[in-house]
Design an enzyme around this catalytic site. Structure first.
Site, short mmCIF file in Angstrom:
data_model
loop_
_atom_site.label_atom_id
_atom_site.label_comp_id
_atom_site.label_asym_id
_atom_site.label_seq_id
_atom_site.Cartn_x
_atom_site.Cartn_y
_atom_site.Cartn_z
N SER A 34 -16.18 -54.45 -9.70
CA SER A 34 -15.12 -54.74 -10.68
C SER A 34 -14.97 -53.65 -11.72
O SER A 34 -15.93 -53.32 -12.41
CB SER A 34 -15.44 -56.03 -11.43
OG SER A 34 -15.50 -57.10 -10.56
N HIS A 65 -9.34 -55.21 -8.71
CA HIS A 65 -9.73 -54.67 -7.40
C HIS A 65 -8.49 -54.21 -6.65
O HIS A 65 -7.58 -54.98 -6.42
CB HIS A 65 -10.44 -55.74 -6.56
CG HIS A 65 -11.79 -56.08 -7.06
ND1 HIS A 65 -12.94 -55.69 -6.43
CD2 HIS A 65 -12.19 -56.77 -8.14
CE1 HIS A 65 -13.98 -56.12 -7.10
NE2 HIS A 65 -13.55 -56.79 -8.15
N HIS A 87 -15.37 -61.46 -2.30
CA HIS A 87 -16.41 -62.27 -2.94
C HIS A 87 -16.50 -63.64 -2.28
O HIS A 87 -15.47 -64.22 -1.88
CB HIS A 87 -16.10 -62.47 -4.42
CG HIS A 87 -16.08 -61.19 -5.21
ND1 HIS A 87 -14.96 -60.42 -5.32
CD2 HIS A 87 -17.06 -60.56 -5.90
CE1 HIS A 87 -15.24 -59.36 -6.06
NE2 HIS A 87 -16.50 -59.41 -6.42
N TYR A 89 -17.03 -66.33 -3.83
CA TYR A 89 -16.34 -67.32 -4.67
C TYR A 89 -14.83 -67.38 -4.40
O TYR A 89 -14.18 -68.35 -4.80
CB TYR A 89 -16.61 -67.08 -6.17
CG TYR A 89 -16.08 -65.77 -6.74
CD1 TYR A 89 -14.72 -65.55 -6.95
CD2 TYR A 89 -16.96 -64.75 -7.08
CE1 TYR A 89 -14.25 -64.36 -7.47
CE2 TYR A 89 -16.50 -63.55 -7.60
CZ TYR A 89 -15.14 -63.37 -7.79
OH TYR A 89 -14.69 -62.18 -8.29
N GLU A 90 -14.31 -66.35 -3.73
CA GLU A 90 -12.88 -66.40 -3.39
C GLU A 90 -12.61 -67.38 -2.26
O GLU A 90 -11.45 -67.67 -1.96
CB GLU A 90 -12.39 -64.99 -3.00
CG GLU A 90 -12.39 -64.01 -4.16
CD GLU A 90 -12.01 -62.60 -3.72
OE1 GLU A 90 -10.81 -62.32 -3.65
OE2 GLU A 90 -12.92 -61.80 -3.44
N ALA A 117 -20.63 -55.15 -11.20
CA ALA A 117 -20.70 -55.51 -12.61
C ALA A 117 -21.68 -56.67 -12.70
O ALA A 117 -21.69 -57.54 -11.83
CB ALA A 117 -19.33 -55.94 -13.11
N MET A 215 -22.24 -61.86 -8.91
CA MET A 215 -21.68 -62.72 -7.87
C MET A 215 -21.35 -61.96 -6.58
O MET A 215 -20.45 -62.36 -5.83
CB MET A 215 -20.41 -63.40 -8.40
CG MET A 215 -20.61 -64.20 -9.67
SD MET A 215 -19.05 -64.79 -10.33
CE MET A 215 -19.57 -65.36 -11.96
N SER A 216 -22.06 -60.87 -6.35
CA SER A 216 -21.73 -60.07 -5.15
C SER A 216 -22.99 -59.39 -4.61
O SER A 216 -24.11 -59.83 -4.87
CB SER A 216 -20.69 -59.01 -5.53
OG SER A 216 -21.24 -58.04 -6.41
N ASN A 239 -22.05 -57.21 -19.76
CA ASN A 239 -22.19 -58.22 -20.81
C ASN A 239 -23.62 -58.74 -20.76
O ASN A 239 -24.28 -58.61 -19.73
CB ASN A 239 -21.23 -59.40 -20.53
CG ASN A 239 -21.46 -60.02 -19.16
OD1 ASN A 239 -21.03 -59.46 -18.15
ND2 ASN A 239 -22.16 -61.13 -19.11
N HIS A 251 -14.09 -62.64 -18.45
CA HIS A 251 -13.79 -61.58 -17.49
C HIS A 251 -13.19 -60.37 -18.22
O HIS A 251 -13.39 -59.23 -17.81
CB HIS A 251 -12.83 -62.11 -16.41
CG HIS A 251 -12.60 -61.15 -15.29
ND1 HIS A 251 -13.62 -60.64 -14.52
CD2 HIS A 251 -11.46 -60.57 -14.81
CE1 HIS A 251 -13.12 -59.80 -13.62
NE2 HIS A 251 -11.81 -59.75 -13.78
N1 HPA Z 1 -22.75 -63.46 -14.60
C1 HPA Z 1 -22.37 -63.37 -13.31
N2 HPA Z 1 -21.66 -62.36 -12.84
C2 HPA Z 1 -21.30 -61.40 -13.70
C3 HPA Z 1 -21.65 -61.44 -15.05
C4 HPA Z 1 -22.42 -62.52 -15.53
O1 HPA Z 1 -22.79 -62.62 -16.71
N3 HPA Z 1 -21.12 -60.32 -15.63
C5 HPA Z 1 -20.49 -59.64 -14.65
N4 HPA Z 1 -20.59 -60.29 -13.48
#
Ligand code: HPA
Length: 276
Positions: A34, A65, A87, A89-90, A117, A215-216, A239, A251
């Site tokens: 990302s 993306h 992903h 989650y998609e 990320a 998440m990847s 973050n 996001h």
């Molecule tokens: N959690 C999960 N996935 C992420 C995060 C997070 O804090 N930051 C970027 N991708």
């Protein structure tokens, strides 16, 4: 879940589609996470193929993306870059998420840099840090190798004791230092998402040894290892994870931080492609 035969047929169709279009066969793969897509701008003698044009490819839906394969040269090496990934989650299956890795494998790719990320769990980590992944924890509740083994592509029970190649990590730490990047390694925990974690989940993940969360990556790395590739993983900490700083997660913040470190990140990956 699709059968082994169906999967092989699909792969063969993609292979012939791509081989008709690319000029050089890639030896190295790069997956851009990302907000980290600018690396694709460095590719020379470029051939860009949007996912939507490739037979059997899923279509990337997440913001930030681009959704294309970029073939060409970086630092004199022939590469294939995934600008945008799929992903779990998609709603894709694990096999769909990792289909591009199989495509890379049958194209002849034997080394892969995977980026993402991630949220920082370890309090020694700061937002904006680039961290080499030394190992992972799979909390996605699924595995891309579940089901019939694709025995032409790898073993039923692949070893994962060096999922992220040690020699490459050592080289990458040296390069990071030379570039003024704090050389750090950490354990990445993968969750299915798409909701961010709760503070209690983050405390649990810290207890079981995770330094960053995302998440990847893990499905792709499992398949790459199954296929005999060497892997290097890099997380861009966008973050601090939930509950660490008491702030809310968004996001927007993830994309903003990724954008802030993108230049350094792109340089780092470029250097790595040159030496790994
Ligand atoms: N959690 C999960 N996935 C992420 C995060 C997070 O804090 N930051 C970027 N991708």
């Amino acid at each position: 879940m699709i059968s082994e035969k169906e999967y092989s047929t699909k792969l063969a169709e993609v292979l012939s589609y791509l081989e008709e279009r690319i000029k050089v066969v890639p030896e190295f793969g790069v997956i851009l996470g990302s907000g980290l897509g600018a690396f694709a701008d460095l590719v020379k003698e470029k051939v860009v193929i949007p996912y939507k044009d490739i037979p059997h490819f899923p279509i990337s839906t997440v913001e930030g993306h681009a959704g294309q394969l970029v073939f060409g040269k970086v630092e004199g090496r022939s590469v294939v870059v995934m600008q945008g990934r799929f992903h779990y989650y998609e709603g894709y299956t694990m096999q769909e998420v990792t289909f591009p890795i199989r495509v890379m494998q049958v194209l002849g790719v034997n080394g892969l840099i995977v980026t993402n990320a991630a949220g920082g769990i370890n309090s020694a980590i700061c937002s904006g840090d680039l961290i080499l992944i030394k190992d992972h924890l799979n909390l996605m509740g699924d595995n891309p190798l579940r089901g019939a083994n694709l025995s032409d592509l790898g073993p039923r029970f692949p070893d994962m004791s060096e999922g992220y190649n040690l020699e490459w990590r050592q080289k990458a730490l040296v390069i990071a230092k030379e570039m003024g990047i704090n050389p750090q390694e950490g354990v990445y925990v993968a969750v299915s998402g798409p909701s961010y974690e709760t503070p209690a989940e983050i405390r649990y993940m810290r207890t079981i040894g995770a330094d960053m969360v995302g998440m990847s990556t893990v499905p792709e790395v499992i398949v790459a290892n199954h296929g005999g590739m060497r892997v290097l993983g890099i997380s861009c900490v966008t973050n601090m994870a939930a509950g660490i700083m008491g702030q809310k997660l968004s996001h927007v913040e993830v994309m903003k931080t990724a954008e802030r470190v993108e230049k350094q990140f792109v340089q780092f990956v470029k250097e790595l492609v040159g030496v790994l």
